[in-house]
Scaffold this active site. Structure first.
Site, mmCIF file in Angstrom:
data_model
loop_
_atom_site.group_PDB
_atom_site.id
_atom_site.type_symbol
_atom_site.label_atom_id
_atom_site.label_comp_id
_atom_site.label_asym_id
_atom_site.label_seq_id
_atom_site.Cartn_x
_atom_site.Cartn_y
_atom_site.Cartn_z
ATOM 1 N N LYS A 40 0.860 -1.190 0.000
ATOM 2 C CA LYS A 40 0.000 0.000 0.000
ATOM 3 C C LYS A 40 0.894 1.236 0.000
ATOM 4 O O LYS A 40 2.047 1.201 0.405
ATOM 5 C CB LYS A 40 -0.930 0.019 1.205
ATOM 6 C CG LYS A 40 -0.273 0.133 2.533
ATOM 7 C CD LYS A 40 -0.174 1.467 3.224
ATOM 8 C CE LYS A 40 -0.972 2.598 2.710
ATOM 9 N NZ LYS A 40 -0.610 3.855 3.467
ATOM 10 N N THR B 23 3.626 6.783 3.738
ATOM 11 C CA THR B 23 3.787 5.487 4.369
ATOM 12 C C THR B 23 3.622 4.414 3.329
ATOM 13 O O THR B 23 2.626 4.339 2.650
ATOM 14 C CB THR B 23 2.774 5.278 5.499
ATOM 15 O OG1 THR B 23 3.208 6.037 6.609
ATOM 16 C CG2 THR B 23 2.720 3.821 5.910
ATOM 17 N N ASN C 147 -3.891 16.167 -0.551
ATOM 18 C CA ASN C 147 -3.148 16.373 0.684
ATOM 19 C C ASN C 147 -3.656 17.537 1.507
ATOM 20 O O ASN C 147 -3.411 17.613 2.709
ATOM 21 C CB ASN C 147 -1.657 16.514 0.376
ATOM 22 C CG ASN C 147 -1.078 15.149 0.080
ATOM 23 O OD1 ASN C 147 -1.046 14.302 0.954
ATOM 24 N ND2 ASN C 147 -0.687 14.920 -1.165
ATOM 25 N N SER D 210 -9.947 15.553 6.300
ATOM 26 C CA SER D 210 -11.364 15.925 6.349
ATOM 27 C C SER D 210 -12.247 14.818 5.822
ATOM 28 O O SER D 210 -11.792 13.799 5.358
ATOM 29 C CB SER D 210 -11.577 17.204 5.553
ATOM 30 O OG SER D 210 -11.151 17.030 4.230
#
Lengths: 408, 408
Positions: free
Chosen positions: A181, A192, A403, A408
């Site tokens: 991922k 990540t 980004n 949100s």
């Protein structure tokens, strides 16, 4: 997070091969959002070996700290537990305690020691891990396939990333399946990236430790700017030993090179899938630097190009504003670069040499290449025989949108 | 280029003081677009001294190569000629030849040697300088003021950048006026920054050489990521010696510190103006790192924050996603950082300490600061007494738009 599906030529794998000795299960713990698979448990039969490489970030996440300690403990790993929605990074002692509580619960379920569990997290940094939600989702009993496993570790990814391959070793079949991922790879040092590759070929722990580094160096570390520098990046190689292939106990073993090539192929495909699914990506860019004195200097030049926002916005605009490429090469970390000797190509088009634009270069040729959705930038340094390849993507409005809106 | 006016609290200077011994003139050469001031000539009376610092980019532009050579020649400079619309970079031998032809024409006009002319260019890289257009615009006879000069060097700048200051040295008044251009400073290592500061205070060349470096180090080099690494960046300090102030012939001279403080103030204001006018900027961010063992390590941490696209998009979104700040600190070049000792503040709000979020931190406090258009990020390393400050801006849709559309 409202991402439109923009991945560049990324296809969902249709056939993924089970790996004997690996058991997968997923859950919806509601960590950040409801009705979303956000926990994956990978159980491994006894007799396995596991090795990993991790982020170099000094704010490395609590689960990364624990993974390293548990792998160093030398006990046999029984399970990996991965959650999305929260990175459990920048969370100090409390974060370690919460990650350990998840390990403890899974160890109790599997009747093993806490050190036999490896935890992984990805998501927002600096917020407490809702460990209670993960604990409530355990035990995870429903068996899942690799595709579902790949889906369970997605964050801003638009598509799951998974690859299978088989290889013959001494007449016996070994199976490799990996998932990954990551989608923030426009500036990969912040993203990540999680990668998990399992094989049933038996491999000793020292050899697996060597393999995981060698494979990472030409795959996941080639989409990364300066090493694995996010707080949570992890790449894990698992060998269950369930196949009838010979035990690989040395890098001199005849099967080593064959298996390494297959593992590397899987890892590169997963790494490229991360770039293809890069946040806001509309183009897949290969940056190849040849003719250097060392791989390190080739990588330095390739990274300078691959991380330049001006280069990447030019690719987004299909604008052959190739001076930006020369500028990036010029400020790379290669201190003794002789700009008059290098050649710059866009696919097959020679753009620059002798310190300037090639006399025969025509804007329309550059334009033709720039309009493609897969482009190779090739720099020939003409001072040695080393080379390196890095993969990246372009830089679009969508990147900023993703980004700016992330939480949100 | 269609930039909307987005500069953050940047005001056009209303009063700019002439500097005795400096004569300015501007022209419309039509280098890239018609009806636009794109050439500035700065003439200096005899008796002046000039010093400069230049980009470290190894693809440094032809005019930069020539400026360095002409300053090294030790002759007195008579004029500077600056064009926008074309950087004359990545242009090889032909580029040097074209820049020299401009110098030659101006030298003929001023009846001096070619080495007494300093050329500067800014604009698109890798395209031949239309020297004929500049030559056709010479001689430039119409006298201009500093504001017009500042306008003539603008590229994607939305506003001219100019600052004046006066200072008393030994009872006599010295005047300082400076102009600058540059707006791509979101990733400043790619942007072209030009800065010119003139004073009538007499200063010897060796002292001026020292001053230009000391002033740059705390101003223009603090909006830059890794030194002056674009192809064209230049910062020039000029002393005409026309004032009645004492000759500053040593850094021990009592007037040195006073003049340096004034020059530094002008340079910092110009440098900050570049950030305020940063491409797509909606916020002005000060990153201050304190309590380090050296200025270098403080700068490394500050730069890691200032160049992180994820941090910058979070500022754009007014999102206190402060884990991104910790992540950037964690991957800075400071290898022995102890994350448990540092403190992170947003203005007066203590966000993180002891390796994680401060227990009393409230999202609403972070949110309040993030909504401001001027924000200070303060990192206290708690391991020494050194400090460094870097200025940057946020990262918006508009940045991508500007840079995707730049050549169109």
């Amino acid at each position: 997070m409202g991402r439109s599906n923009m991945a560049v030529n990324l296809v969902v794998p249709d056939t993924l091969l089970p790996v004997r000795g690996v058991h997968l299960s997923v859950a919806e713990a509601g960590i950040k959002k409801a009705d979303r698979k956000d926990v994956l448990v990978i159980r491994l039969d006894k007799g396995n070996t596991v090795a990993g490489v991790f982020t170099q970030n000094r704010f490395c996440a609590a689960p990364v700290q624990i993974c390293k300690a548990h792998l160093d403990a030398g006990v046999q790993i029984r399970a990996l537990v991965i959650n999305t929605g929260n990175a459990n990074a920048g969370t100090g002692e409390d974060g370690r305690s919460r990650a350990l509580s998840v390990c403890r619960a899974l160890a109790a379920e599997l009747d093993c020691q806490i050190e036999q569990i490896l935890p992984f997290s990805t998501g927002v940094i600096l917020e407490p891990l809702p460990a209670d939600k993960i604990l409530a989702a355990l035990p995870v009993r429903r068996e899942a396939g690799w595709k579902e496993a790949a889906e369970a570790i997605m964050t801003t990814d638009t598509l799951p990333k998974a690859v299978s391959r088989q290889v013959l070793l001494d007449g016996e079949t070994a199976t490799i399946t990996g998932i990954a991922k990551g989608a923030g790879m426009i500036h990969p040092n912040m993203a990540t990236m999680l990668g998990f590759i399992a094989t049933d070929a038996p491999i000793t722990r020292p050899v697996l430790n060597q393999l995981v580094r060698e494979v990472a160096d030409v795959s996941f570390n080639c989409i990364s700017v300066d090493g694995d520098t996010s707080t949570n990046d992890s790449f894990i190689l698992m060998s269950t030993g369930a196949a009838a292939t010979p035990l690989i106990d040395s890098s001199e073993h005849p099967a080593y090179a064959i298996l390494k090539a297959a593992l590397t192929g899987v890892a590169i495909e997963l790494a490229q899938a991360i770039v293809r699914d890069g946040e806001g990506a509309t183009k897949f860019i290969t940056v190849k630097v040849e003719g250097g004195r060392s791989v390190a200097e080739c990588k330095a030049v390739a990274y300078a190009i691959a991380r330049s926002p001006l280069v990447k916005t030019a690719f987004f605009a299909s604008d052959p504003n190739l001076g930006r490429l020369l500028c990036a090469i010029g400020y790379s970390e290669m201190s003794d670069l002789d700009v008059d000797r290098l050649e710059l190509y866009l696919d097959d088009v020679l753009v620059a040499c002798d310190g300037g634009r090639h006399p025969a270069y025509r804007e329309e040729d550059g334009q033709r290449v720039m309009r493609q959705d897969e482009i190779t930038v090739r720099v020939v340094l003409n001072r040695g025989v080393a080379e390196a390849t890095v993969w990246t993507c372009d830089f679009s409005y969508e990147y900023v949108k993703i980004n700016a809106d992330y939480r949100s």
